[in-house]
Write a protein that holds these residues in place. Structure first.
Motif, PDB file in Angstrom:
ATOM      1  N   VAL A 203      30.469  66.654 -64.895  1.00  0.00           N
ATOM      2  CA  VAL A 203      29.993  66.176 -66.191  1.00  0.00           C
ATOM      3  C   VAL A 203      28.469  66.107 -66.178  1.00  0.00           C
ATOM      4  CG1 VAL A 203      32.067  64.867 -66.783  1.00  0.00           C
ATOM      5  CG2 VAL A 203      30.249  63.763 -65.458  1.00  0.00           C
ATOM      6  N   TYR A 204      27.893  66.179 -67.383  1.00  0.00           N
ATOM      7  CA  TYR A 204      26.457  66.060 -67.553  1.00  0.00           C
ATOM      8  C   TYR A 204      26.129  64.720 -68.202  1.00  0.00           C
ATOM      9  CZ  TYR A 204      25.817  71.044 -66.566  1.00  0.00           C
ATOM     10  OH  TYR A 204      25.792  72.279 -65.971  1.00  0.00           O
ATOM     11  N   ALA A 205      25.177  63.998 -67.616  1.00  0.00           N
ATOM     12  CA  ALA A 205      24.675  62.752 -68.195  1.00  0.00           C
ATOM     13  C   ALA A 205      23.291  63.033 -68.775  1.00  0.00           C
ATOM     14  CB  ALA A 205      24.596  61.657 -67.130  1.00  0.00           C
ATOM     15  N   TYR A 206      23.171  62.944 -70.096  1.00  0.00           N
ATOM     16  CA  TYR A 206      21.914  63.269 -70.780  1.00  0.00           C
ATOM     17  C   TYR A 206      21.101  61.996 -71.002  1.00  0.00           C
ATOM     18  CZ  TYR A 206      23.698  67.959 -71.780  1.00  0.00           C
ATOM     19  OH  TYR A 206      24.179  69.243 -71.665  1.00  0.00           O
ATOM     20  N   PHE A 207      19.786  62.099 -70.783  1.00  0.00           N
ATOM     21  CA  PHE A 207      18.888  60.985 -71.058  1.00  0.00           C
ATOM     22  C   PHE A 207      17.545  61.542 -71.497  1.00  0.00           C
ATOM     23  CE2 PHE A 207      17.858  62.225 -66.804  1.00  0.00           C
ATOM     24  CZ  PHE A 207      16.519  61.916 -66.604  1.00  0.00           C
ATOM     25  N   SER A 208      16.750  60.695 -72.135  1.00  0.00           N
ATOM     26  CA  SER A 208      15.458  61.119 -72.678  1.00  0.00           C
ATOM     27  C   SER A 208      14.325  60.349 -72.022  1.00  0.00           C
ATOM     28  CB  SER A 208      15.413  60.908 -74.192  1.00  0.00           C
ATOM     29  OG  SER A 208      16.403  61.680 -74.842  1.00  0.00           O
ATOM     30  N   TYR A 261      16.725  65.334 -70.636  1.00  0.00           N
ATOM     31  CA  TYR A 261      17.132  65.878 -69.345  1.00  0.00           C
ATOM     32  C   TYR A 261      18.627  65.661 -69.166  1.00  0.00           C
ATOM     33  CZ  TYR A 261      12.724  67.122 -67.114  1.00  0.00           C
ATOM     34  OH  TYR A 261      11.563  67.747 -66.773  1.00  0.00           O
ATOM     35  N   LYS A 262      19.196  66.362 -68.190  1.00  0.00           N
ATOM     36  CA  LYS A 262      20.600  66.135 -67.860  1.00  0.00           C
ATOM     37  C   LYS A 262      20.751  66.019 -66.352  1.00  0.00           C
ATOM     38  CE  LYS A 262      21.832  71.072 -67.990  1.00  0.00           C
ATOM     39  NZ  LYS A 262      22.655  72.102 -68.657  1.00  0.00           N
ATOM     40  N   LYS A 273      35.295  60.759 -69.003  1.00  0.00           N
ATOM     41  CA  LYS A 273      35.695  61.601 -70.126  1.00  0.00           C
ATOM     42  C   LYS A 273      34.482  62.022 -70.955  1.00  0.00           C
ATOM     43  CE  LYS A 273      39.942  60.834 -68.906  1.00  0.00           C
ATOM     44  NZ  LYS A 273      40.678  61.858 -68.141  1.00  0.00           N
ATOM     45  N   HIS A 274      34.687  63.080 -71.705  1.00  0.00           N
ATOM     46  CA  HIS A 274      33.649  63.554 -72.620  1.00  0.00           C
ATOM     47  C   HIS A 274      33.340  62.473 -73.653  1.00  0.00           C
ATOM     48  CE1 HIS A 274      31.386  66.457 -75.036  1.00  0.00           C
ATOM     49  NE2 HIS A 274      32.010  65.972 -76.090  1.00  0.00           N
ATOM     50  N   GLY A 275      32.039  62.159 -73.833  1.00  0.00           N
ATOM     51  CA  GLY A 275      31.627  61.146 -74.800  1.00  0.00           C
ATOM     52  C   GLY A 275      31.433  59.765 -74.219  1.00  0.00           C
ATOM     53  N   THR A 276      31.657  59.605 -72.899  1.00  0.00           N
ATOM     54  CA  THR A 276      31.450  58.298 -72.260  1.00  0.00           C
ATOM     55  C   THR A 276      29.961  57.931 -72.284  1.00  0.00           C
ATOM     56  OG1 THR A 276      33.319  58.696 -70.783  1.00  0.00           O
ATOM     57  CG2 THR A 276      31.776  56.992 -70.125  1.00  0.00           C
ATOM     58  N   SER A 277      29.674  56.654 -72.419  1.00  0.00           N
ATOM     59  CA  SER A 277      28.290  56.177 -72.319  1.00  0.00           C
ATOM     60  C   SER A 277      28.093  55.537 -70.949  1.00  0.00           C
ATOM     61  CB  SER A 277      27.980  55.174 -73.429  1.00  0.00           C
ATOM     62  OG  SER A 277      28.827  54.050 -73.320  1.00  0.00           O
ATOM     63  N   GLY A 278      26.853  55.241 -70.615  1.00  0.00           N
ATOM     64  CA  GLY A 278      26.572  54.621 -69.323  1.00  0.00           C
ATOM     65  C   GLY A 278      25.090  54.358 -69.154  1.00  0.00           C
ATOM     66  N   LYS A 279      24.712  54.029 -67.932  1.00  0.00           N
ATOM     67  CA  LYS A 279      23.316  53.742 -67.620  1.00  0.00           C
ATOM     68  C   LYS A 279      22.948  54.456 -66.323  1.00  0.00           C
ATOM     69  CE  LYS A 279      21.964  49.553 -68.270  1.00  0.00           C
ATOM     70  NZ  LYS A 279      21.817  48.085 -68.075  1.00  0.00           N
ATOM     71  N   LEU A 280      21.848  55.203 -66.384  1.00  0.00           N
ATOM     72  CA  LEU A 280      21.345  55.904 -65.194  1.00  0.00           C
ATOM     73  C   LEU A 280      20.278  55.063 -64.509  1.00  0.00           C
ATOM     74  CD1 LEU A 280      20.880  59.622 -66.331  1.00  0.00           C
ATOM     75  CD2 LEU A 280      22.648  58.709 -64.837  1.00  0.00           C
ATOM     76  N   THR A 281      20.343  55.009 -63.187  1.00  0.00           N
ATOM     77  CA  THR A 281      19.290  54.379 -62.392  1.00  0.00           C
ATOM     78  C   THR A 281      18.710  55.455 -61.479  1.00  0.00           C
ATOM     79  OG1 THR A 281      20.425  52.245 -62.422  1.00  0.00           O
ATOM     80  CG2 THR A 281      18.723  52.558 -60.752  1.00  0.00           C
ATOM     81  N   ILE A 282      17.450  55.807 -61.739  1.00  0.00           N
ATOM     82  CA  ILE A 282      16.789  56.861 -60.972  1.00  0.00           C
ATOM     83  C   ILE A 282      15.768  56.221 -60.042  1.00  0.00           C
ATOM     84  CG2 ILE A 282      15.404  58.966 -61.094  1.00  0.00           C
ATOM     85  CD1 ILE A 282      16.585  59.518 -63.792  1.00  0.00           C
TER      86      ILE A 282
END
Length: 362
Positions: A203-208, A261-262, A273-282
């Motif tokens: 899956v791809y997690a997109y963020f800006s 970015y993804k 699943k497709h359409g899931t939300s979440g939080k990225l920690t980089i």
């Protein structure tokens, strides 16, 4: 003369005593505050982003025919393999069209054969000077017409076969099916949405990120050089796999001033699943980072200041440039050096030039 000398000596003594007393009062009135010793160290800097998660591939499965759904071979939420049959649209009318197309093809095939035999005969007579050239050309034209009719009939037959092939709708790749809005016996048209198929092994997690941060990362050659990218799911649980930063979009969004970015995450159990939300920690390691407590700073007209302590224990209001904000600290970009002393807390009661007493060093 002696009287004058005595008077001047008395005045000098009074002045000296007064100044000494004033200095002692000033020392007694100096505020006692804690100070922080600026240090440099390798620091793990983390940034968090809201993310929108999408399947690696997510396509709509639509009908390419008008007709009635004859059979549904699968269920909603089922995992299917590439090439597996999903739906069958009734093709009875198409089978009749195929019979007609086959008959027409056979007829044109026979006409073509007759035209070939006729040309062979006329060619033989022409070689013996028994027929004129225009008669030979006429037979050749008939053969060309017969070939064209045969090609047209063959194309029509292929078109019918393709429509029949469209009547069995198959999965284009391995994936998981979404809802199926139409049931057996439903009348559908060309373009009707039958379901959606998602490839979920990755899956791809997109963020800006803001465009200024994007160009800053480019300038420092830090794009993609992150130590760890973690995903927190909507229930607050950390996802077991780390992600890998992928390429950015080619354009900056004019409305938001950001670029998207993804991050690629493995999803072997198809949990996400497709359409899931979440939080990225980089997270990234910043070498020799200069950190100061946020409570040591104050702002004036969108600028950040601290009180720096000199060797005489006097404070000087100093403008600094801060970068990333951590939980309770700032990364300092400019304005301080390793070993500088700054006021840790109590800045509200100080002004530029005040003399302080050091309560303790942190």
């Amino acid at each position: 003369m002696k009287a004058k000398s005595l008077i001047w000596c008395s005045l000098a003594l009074i002045c000296t005593l007064s100044c000494g007393k004033s200095h002692q009062n000033k020392k007694r009135n100096s505020k006692e505050v804690p100070v922080y010793v600026v240090q440099q160290m390798d620091t793990l800097v983390t940034s968090q982003f809201v993310t929108d998660i999408q399947a690696k591939r997510n396509v709509e499965i639509r009908s390419r025919l008008n007709g009635i759904i004859q059979k549904i071979y699968v269920n909603e939420g089922q995992f299917v393999r590439r090439g597996q049959a999903l739906f069958k649209i009734n093709d009875a009318e198409l089978q009749i069209e195929l019979l007609k197309a086959n008959a027409s093809l056979k007829q044109t095939q026979a006409d073509l054969r007759i035209a070939e035999v006729e040309l062979k005969q006329v060619q033989s007579l022409y070689d013996k000077k028994f027929v004129a050239n225009n008669e030979l050309e006429l037979v050749k034209a008939k053969l060309s017409s017969a070939r064209a009719k045969y090609a047209f009939a063959d194309a029509e037959r292929r078109a019918v076969l393709q429509k029949i092939n469209f009547s069995t709708i198959k999965a284009p790749f391995d994936g998981v099916l979404d809802i199926i809005p139409h049931k057996d016996g439903s009348l559908i048209t060309n373009g009707t949405l039958l379901t959606t198929l998602s490839q979920l092994d990755e899956v791809y997690a997109y963020f800006s990120i803001p465009e200024n941060q994007y160009f800053e990362l480019l300038a420092k050659n830090k794009m993609g050089k992150h130590q760890k990218i973690e995903l927190t799911l909507p229930n607050g649980i950390a996802y077991q796999f780390n992600g890998a930063l992928q390429s950015a979009e080619s354009e900056i969004d004019r409305a938001t001033g950001s670029i998207r970015y993804k991050v690629l995450f493995p999803n072997p159990n198809r949990l996400i699943k497709h359409g899931t939300s979440g939080k990225l920690t980089i997270s990234e390691v910043q070498n020799d980072a200069m950190l100061i407590p946020q409570k040591a700073t104050f702002s004036i007209q969108d600028k950040t200041y601290i009180f720096k302590v000199d060797k005489n224990n006097k404070v000087k209001m100093t403008n600094i440039e801060v970068g990333t904000a951590l939980k309770d600290s700032y990364l300092v970009e400019k304005g301080l050096r390793k070993g500088d002393l700054i006021i840790y807390e109590g800045t509200q009661s100080l002004k530029d030039g005040d003399e302080i007493k050091i309560k303790n060093r942190l």
